[in-house]
Design a protein around this motif. Structure first.
Motif, PDB file in Angstrom:
ATOM      1  N   PRO A  92       5.852  11.375  -0.492  1.00  0.00           N
ATOM      2  CA  PRO A  92       6.828   9.792  -0.304  1.00  0.00           C
ATOM      3  C   PRO A  92       7.423   9.776   0.786  1.00  0.00           C
ATOM      4  N   ALA A  93       7.132  10.316   1.811  1.00  0.00           N
ATOM      5  CA  ALA A  93       7.843   9.765   3.620  1.00  0.00           C
ATOM      6  C   ALA A  93       6.822   8.749   4.109  1.00  0.00           C
ATOM      7  N   ALA A  94       5.548   9.044   3.426  1.00  0.00           N
ATOM      8  CA  ALA A  94       4.925   7.845   4.137  1.00  0.00           C
ATOM      9  C   ALA A  94       4.692   6.360   2.581  1.00  0.00           C
ATOM     10  N   ALA A  95       5.151   6.787   1.999  1.00  0.00           N
ATOM     11  CA  ALA A  95       4.380   5.470   1.232  1.00  0.00           C
ATOM     12  C   ALA A  95       4.370   4.797   1.369  1.00  0.00           C
ATOM     13  N   ILE A 138       2.042  -2.966   1.015  1.00  0.00           N
ATOM     14  CA  ILE A 138       0.709  -2.015   0.972  1.00  0.00           C
ATOM     15  C   ILE A 138      -0.432  -2.758   0.700  1.00  0.00           C
ATOM     16  N   VAL A 139      -0.679  -3.291   0.972  1.00  0.00           N
ATOM     17  CA  VAL A 139      -2.383  -4.143   1.580  1.00  0.00           C
ATOM     18  C   VAL A 139      -2.520  -3.757   2.464  1.00  0.00           C
ATOM     19  N   LYS A 140      -1.493  -3.542   3.277  1.00  0.00           N
ATOM     20  CA  LYS A 140      -1.754  -3.110   4.746  1.00  0.00           C
ATOM     21  C   LYS A 140      -2.556  -1.420   4.859  1.00  0.00           C
ATOM     22  N   ARG A 141      -1.314  -0.640   4.390  1.00  0.00           N
ATOM     23  CA  ARG A 141      -1.763   0.376   4.244  1.00  0.00           C
ATOM     24  C   ARG A 141      -3.215   1.022   3.278  1.00  0.00           C
ATOM     25  N   LEU A 142      -3.438   0.107   2.490  1.00  0.00           N
ATOM     26  CA  LEU A 142      -4.645   0.198   1.277  1.00  0.00           C
ATOM     27  C   LEU A 142      -5.395  -0.159   2.558  1.00  0.00           C
ATOM     28  N   ASP A 192      -9.093   7.590  13.550  1.00  0.00           N
ATOM     29  CA  ASP A 192      -9.294   5.927  13.623  1.00  0.00           C
ATOM     30  C   ASP A 192      -7.288   5.116  12.348  1.00  0.00           C
ATOM     31  N   PHE A 193      -7.249   7.127  11.591  1.00  0.00           N
ATOM     32  CA  PHE A 193      -5.640   6.804  11.131  1.00  0.00           C
ATOM     33  C   PHE A 193      -5.050   6.595  11.623  1.00  0.00           C
ATOM     34  N   ALA A 194      -5.590   7.501  12.289  1.00  0.00           N
ATOM     35  CA  ALA A 194      -4.089   7.706  13.097  1.00  0.00           C
ATOM     36  C   ALA A 194      -4.033   6.683  14.305  1.00  0.00           C
ATOM     37  N   THR A 195      -4.555   6.234  14.485  1.00  0.00           N
ATOM     38  CA  THR A 195      -4.262   4.976  15.322  1.00  0.00           C
ATOM     39  C   THR A 195      -4.106   3.249  15.265  1.00  0.00           C
ATOM     40  N   ALA A 196      -4.241   3.141  13.853  1.00  0.00           N
ATOM     41  CA  ALA A 196      -3.687   2.277  12.794  1.00  0.00           C
ATOM     42  C   ALA A 196      -2.670   2.202  12.514  1.00  0.00           C
ATOM     43  N   ASP A 197      -2.274   0.863  12.856  1.00  0.00           N
ATOM     44  CA  ASP A 197      -0.483  -0.098  12.190  1.00  0.00           C
ATOM     45  C   ASP A 197       0.147   0.468  11.170  1.00  0.00           C
ATOM     46  N   MET A 198       0.923   1.713  11.459  1.00  0.00           N
ATOM     47  CA  MET A 198       2.134   2.068  10.620  1.00  0.00           C
ATOM     48  C   MET A 198       3.200   1.031  10.473  1.00  0.00           C
ATOM     49  N   SER A 199       2.955   0.137  10.654  1.00  0.00           N
ATOM     50  CA  SER A 199       4.273  -0.833  10.368  1.00  0.00           C
ATOM     51  C   SER A 199       5.287  -0.815   8.485  1.00  0.00           C
ATOM     52  N   TRP A 200       4.062  -0.397   8.152  1.00  0.00           N
ATOM     53  CA  TRP A 200       4.138  -0.568   6.283  1.00  0.00           C
ATOM     54  C   TRP A 200       4.662   1.030   5.747  1.00  0.00           C
ATOM     55  N   VAL A 201       5.306   2.086   6.902  1.00  0.00           N
ATOM     56  CA  VAL A 201       5.760   3.171   5.829  1.00  0.00           C
ATOM     57  C   VAL A 201       6.614   2.916   5.535  1.00  0.00           C
ATOM     58  N   TYR A 202       6.990   3.433   4.438  1.00  0.00           N
ATOM     59  CA  TYR A 202       8.549   3.467   3.845  1.00  0.00           C
ATOM     60  C   TYR A 202       8.779   4.708   2.948  1.00  0.00           C
ATOM     61  N   ASP A 203       9.875   5.276   3.522  1.00  0.00           N
ATOM     62  CA  ASP A 203      10.370   6.815   2.855  1.00  0.00           C
ATOM     63  C   ASP A 203      10.573   6.108   1.221  1.00  0.00           C
ATOM     64  N   ALA A 204      10.139   6.939   0.595  1.00  0.00           N
ATOM     65  CA  ALA A 204      10.762   6.997  -1.065  1.00  0.00           C
ATOM     66  C   ALA A 204      10.637   7.942  -1.227  1.00  0.00           C
ATOM     67  N   THR A 205      11.186   8.925  -0.741  1.00  0.00           N
ATOM     68  CA  THR A 205      11.466  10.340  -1.364  1.00  0.00           C
ATOM     69  C   THR A 205      13.357  10.112  -1.871  1.00  0.00           C
ATOM     70  N   GLY A 206      13.263  10.767  -3.163  1.00  0.00           N
ATOM     71  CA  GLY A 206      13.623  10.203  -3.762  1.00  0.00           C
ATOM     72  C   GLY A 206      13.825   9.285  -4.832  1.00  0.00           C
TER      73      GLY A 206
END
Length: 152
Positions: A44-47, A54-58, A136-150
């Motif tokens: 959930p810390a990388a939701a 969500i589309v950025k993530r996909l 490739d995943f490690a260098t991708a744009d991670m601006s989408w990361v949302y912490d959904a913990t809880g």
């Protein structure tokens, strides 16, 4: 079909048909503004939250593929939540391919997916992807990361 007459299964299948076609606007159209997407193996810390993120993530995983397709399976619902058993086939231009088996859980509110959780075996992907996949995943744009913990 209006949002009032669409079933939970109609909404979920519409989302997956759009994703299988990599129709990013179609995917966004099926998601509520506050939808949370959780790739359960990642946690959930990388939701991701909201259609754009969500589309950025996909896109990180799916956009580089030479071909991608979702194959429908069993779906059960209780009127607002659906569990969907299905599989995806990923093919890279370098010749590698993977079959990924999923159970996805969706909550549908007012004709839109408001929660999407994917349960799958990440090693099935890591064992068949090209060597550069994780890099490739490690260098991708991670601006989408949302912490959904809880929240999920």
């Amino acid at each position: 079909m209006s949002a009032d007459t669409m079933t939970v299964q109609d909404v979920v299948l519409g989302l997956w048909q759009a994703l299988s076609a990599r129709d990013w606007d179609g995917v966004k159209a099926h998601l509520s503004d506050d939808c949370i997407y959780l790739d359960v193996p990642v946690g959930p810390a990388a939701a991701a939250k909201g259609p754009d993120d969500i589309v950025k993530r996909l896109k990180i995983g799916l956009e580089p593929l030479a071909s991608y397709e979702n194959f429908s399976g069993l779906m059960v619902d209780d009127g607002s939540n659906a569990m969907y058993e299905h599989h995806e086939e990923w093919h890279w231009a370098t010749g590698e391919s993977a079959v990924l088996k999923f159970v996805s859980v969706h909550r549908v509110v007012d004709g839109k997916v408001s929660l999407w959780k994917d349960y799958w075996d990440m090693s099935a992907l890591a064992n068949h992807a090209p060597p550069s996949w994780l890099e490739d995943f490690a260098t991708a744009d991670m601006s989408w990361v949302y912490d959904a913990t809880g929240e999920v």
